[in-house]
Design an enzyme around this catalytic site. Structure first.
Site, PDB file in Angstrom:
ATOM      1  N   THR A 151      78.185  20.722  33.510  1.00  0.00           N
ATOM      2  CA  THR A 151      77.173  19.677  33.269  1.00  0.00           C
ATOM      3  C   THR A 151      76.008  19.790  34.252  1.00  0.00           C
ATOM      4  O   THR A 151      74.979  19.168  34.063  1.00  0.00           O
ATOM      5  CB  THR A 151      77.802  18.265  33.354  1.00  0.00           C
ATOM      6  OG1 THR A 151      78.560  18.183  34.552  1.00  0.00           O
ATOM      7  CG2 THR A 151      78.676  17.976  32.163  1.00  0.00           C
TER       8      THR A 151
ATOM      9  N   ARG B  88      85.353   8.540  42.446  1.00  0.00           N
ATOM     10  CA  ARG B  88      84.913   7.455  43.326  1.00  0.00           C
ATOM     11  C   ARG B  88      84.982   6.051  42.726  1.00  0.00           C
ATOM     12  O   ARG B  88      85.129   5.080  43.473  1.00  0.00           O
ATOM     13  CB  ARG B  88      83.488   7.759  43.834  1.00  0.00           C
ATOM     14  CG  ARG B  88      83.486   8.895  44.828  1.00  0.00           C
ATOM     15  CD  ARG B  88      82.126   9.495  44.993  1.00  0.00           C
ATOM     16  NE  ARG B  88      81.706  10.201  43.779  1.00  0.00           N
ATOM     17  CZ  ARG B  88      80.560  10.849  43.643  1.00  0.00           C
ATOM     18  NH1 ARG B  88      79.691  10.872  44.635  1.00  0.00           N
ATOM     19  NH2 ARG B  88      80.268  11.472  42.528  1.00  0.00           N
TER      20      ARG B  88
ATOM     21  N   LYS C 218      94.093  15.084  40.142  1.00  0.00           N
ATOM     22  CA  LYS C 218      93.357  16.360  40.095  1.00  0.00           C
ATOM     23  C   LYS C 218      93.195  16.925  41.498  1.00  0.00           C
ATOM     24  O   LYS C 218      92.573  16.304  42.366  1.00  0.00           O
ATOM     25  CB  LYS C 218      91.979  16.165  39.450  1.00  0.00           C
ATOM     26  CG  LYS C 218      91.179  17.473  39.376  1.00  0.00           C
ATOM     27  CD  LYS C 218      89.971  17.331  38.475  1.00  0.00           C
ATOM     28  CE  LYS C 218      88.718  16.897  39.187  1.00  0.00           C
ATOM     29  NZ  LYS C 218      88.067  17.949  39.961  1.00  0.00           N
TER      30      LYS C 218
HETATM   31  O1  C5P Z   1      83.692  10.617  41.941  1.00  0.00           O
HETATM   32  P1  C5P Z   1      83.456  11.132  40.542  1.00  0.00           P
HETATM   33  O2  C5P Z   1      84.133  10.303  39.473  1.00  0.00           O
HETATM   34  O3  C5P Z   1      82.008  11.405  40.269  1.00  0.00           O
HETATM   35  O4  C5P Z   1      84.213  12.540  40.525  1.00  0.00           O
HETATM   36  C1  C5P Z   1      84.197  13.318  39.404  1.00  0.00           C
HETATM   37  C2  C5P Z   1      85.098  14.501  39.552  1.00  0.00           C
HETATM   38  O5  C5P Z   1      84.902  15.328  38.402  1.00  0.00           O
HETATM   39  C3  C5P Z   1      84.817  15.384  40.758  1.00  0.00           C
HETATM   40  O6  C5P Z   1      86.057  15.994  41.157  1.00  0.00           O
HETATM   41  C4  C5P Z   1      83.875  16.431  40.216  1.00  0.00           C
HETATM   42  O7  C5P Z   1      83.956  17.658  40.898  1.00  0.00           O
HETATM   43  C5  C5P Z   1      84.393  16.587  38.795  1.00  0.00           C
HETATM   44  N1  C5P Z   1      83.396  17.091  37.857  1.00  0.00           N
HETATM   45  C6  C5P Z   1      82.212  16.426  37.545  1.00  0.00           C
HETATM   46  N2  C5P Z   1      81.328  16.961  36.659  1.00  0.00           N
HETATM   47  C7  C5P Z   1      81.595  18.127  36.079  1.00  0.00           C
HETATM   48  C8  C5P Z   1      82.767  18.808  36.368  1.00  0.00           C
HETATM   49  C9  C5P Z   1      83.665  18.257  37.269  1.00  0.00           C
HETATM   50  O8  C5P Z   1      81.964  15.347  38.062  1.00  0.00           O
HETATM   51  N3  C5P Z   1      80.758  18.606  35.194  1.00  0.00           N
END
Ligand code: C5P
Length: 247
Positions: A125, A218, A34
């Protein structure tokens, strides 16, 4: 689809070198990479080609939301870039979504390529009931009901799927059927820290709940051993795939 292909790795970095190091390390262990606003705006669209040159599929997450003509033009660019999927806001409405999905189909036909999957973003969210009512001025509907309604509009307008909270997948699946692709972020295996995510779901729970793809950042990128973290997540997904009703 193999379990690991359901994993979308979020490249939340802002240099090409950092992104490509992750791609080289993880390309055999996840389904897509992504490229979000941070990386795309920092290094430009060339990053998509570089990932593709290494055999990776790309999800461009720029969440388009503008007048129909502008979003449709951006959709043509995404199609020429050859990304596998990209995002737009369902809140842009039926006219915007229809203009976008038509433009993508036309451009793909002209080029003789597969059109990218257009994913509509449900209620973010980060937006709770209070913000929905006081700031977005949508009243009398729950966050979940708005997301389900938007999913239904997006599907009717030709979108191929939705980005939604794991809390909404079952309701959207029931409304939109099994062909509509559902992608959920906010994923944390039990064995990783939560970081700043509040409402989290494990990979297995997300897939059991109806997600086709999970966005993971992460939990993989900051693990001591990112490859084994990705493998463990794929194993959890595989277990969930054995459950009744999972697509
Ligand atoms: O590190 P982590 O797994 O929390 O990253 C989640 C990814 O998903 C990030 O790129 C974040 O911007 C994206 N995202 C999110 N929640 C959302 C929409 C997108 O965590 N509601």
């Amino acid at each position: 689809m193999q379990a690991k292909e359901r994993i979308i790795l979020a490249l939340d970095v802002n240099t090409e070198d950092e992104a490509m190091t992750l791609v080289e390390k993880l390309r055999g262990h996840v389904g897509l990479f992504k490229v979000g606003m941070e990386l795309y705006t920092a290094v430009g669209p060339g990053i998509v080609r570089r990932i593709q040159d290494l055999g990776g599929s790309v999800f461009v997450d720029l969440k388009f939301h503008d007048i129909p003509n502008t979003v449709a033009s951006a959709g043509r660019v995404m199609t020429r870039l050859g990304c596998a999927m990209f995002t737009t806001h369902a809140a842009g409405g039926t006219r915007m979504l229809t203009a976008l999905t038509q433009a993508v189909r036309e451009e793909a036909d002209t080029l003789g390529v597969q059109p990218p999957l257009v994913l509509a973003v449900a209620v973010l969210t980060s937006i709770d009931q209070r913000i929905l009512e006081d700031d977005v001025l949508i009243r009398g509907m729950s966050v979940r009901d708005v997301s389900v309604r938007w999913a239904s509009l997006a599907k009717a307008a030709g979108a191929g799927g939705m980005i939604c909270s794991p809390l909404e997948t079952a309701a959207i699946r029931a409304e939109c059927g099994s062909e509509f692709e559902l992608v959920t972020p906010g994923i944390r295996p039990q064995w990783t820290p939560r970081h700043d995510q509040k409402r989290v779901t494990t990979p297995g729970e997300a897939v059991s709940g109806g997600a086709d793809y999970i966005v993971v950042g992460r939990a993989i990128t900051q693990a001591d051993d990112p490859v084994s973290a990705a493998k463990r997540i794929a194993e959890e997904i595989e277990q969930a795939e054995g459950e009744p009703g999972v697509k």
